[in-house]
Design a protein around this motif. Sequence first.
Motif, short mmCIF file in Angstrom:
data_model
loop_
_atom_site.label_atom_id
_atom_site.label_comp_id
_atom_site.label_asym_id
_atom_site.label_seq_id
_atom_site.Cartn_x
_atom_site.Cartn_y
_atom_site.Cartn_z
N LEU A 182 5.73 95.37 -26.02
CA LEU A 182 6.52 95.62 -26.67
C LEU A 182 7.66 95.52 -25.48
O LEU A 182 8.71 95.67 -26.09
N LEU A 183 7.34 95.92 -24.60
CA LEU A 183 8.45 96.73 -23.97
C LEU A 183 9.45 96.23 -23.49
O LEU A 183 10.61 95.53 -23.65
N PRO A 184 9.05 94.28 -23.24
CA PRO A 184 10.08 93.26 -22.92
C PRO A 184 10.82 93.03 -24.01
O PRO A 184 11.63 92.72 -24.49
N MET A 185 10.67 93.10 -25.33
CA MET A 185 11.05 93.11 -26.27
C MET A 185 12.07 93.83 -27.04
O MET A 185 13.12 93.79 -27.88
N MET A 186 11.23 95.27 -27.09
CA MET A 186 11.71 96.49 -28.14
C MET A 186 11.63 97.13 -27.17
O MET A 186 10.20 98.32 -27.56
N PRO A 187 12.37 97.79 -26.12
CA PRO A 187 12.38 99.38 -25.29
C PRO A 187 12.37 100.29 -25.98
O PRO A 187 11.12 101.20 -25.78
N THR A 188 13.23 100.32 -27.24
CA THR A 188 13.12 102.16 -27.69
C THR A 188 11.56 102.32 -28.16
O THR A 188 10.98 103.36 -27.81
#
Length: 227
Positions: A182-188
């Motif tokens: 999820l880090l590169p796509m949705m950091p929050t």
Amino acid sequence: MAMSFFDQFASPSYLGIPLIAIAITLPWVLFPTPSSRWINNRLITIQGWFINRFTNQLMLPLNTGGHKWALLLASLMVFLITINMLGLLPYTFTPTTQLSLNMGFAVPLWLATVIIGMRNQPTVALGHLLPEGTPIPLIPVLIIIETISLFIRPLALGVRLTANLTAGHLLIQLIATAVFVLLPMMPTVAILTATVLFLLTLLEVAVAMIQAYVFVLLLSLYLQENV
């Protein structure tokens, strides 16, 4: 990907030699040995205080005959806590996730408590198989049920420790994988998931200590019934 989640529970080997023996013997090297001086350092003092408090708490409900097990149960407690905690570090292996190792601890110690009860007080030990005041028609059924429950005890000891540690390690790896995805796509969302991962890690630290304590506590309760 699904199979790789379970690779962490495979016993590591180097040049075809299993390293589980090193993983089992290494924890004893980490503990400081008491010195011959009158005044010890803070680490040895805390270590001695913890072992004394745990031993007093464990031996409190036992009679004098059960106090012979104090060294064995205290050593087992420290050993299980250490290898459970070391297994939470990255690139490590947790031997207590192996059911064979846990059963190797549970079966002989449980069998020792049963043999002690049969040798010292056979009437009382056999009396646990039949509660007082049982109706006559239920006597054969209750004896069979209590005998089965007696032989299930070591299995429950080993499976409880294995299942709790295995489930915790799997959850940590699943959530850690979700954070990286999820880090590169949705950091929050990844940051929120990492917060959950941190809280789960704290929970696993507590589980590692509690499960070691429960394992030894149940052994002391089985011993209490037979001494």
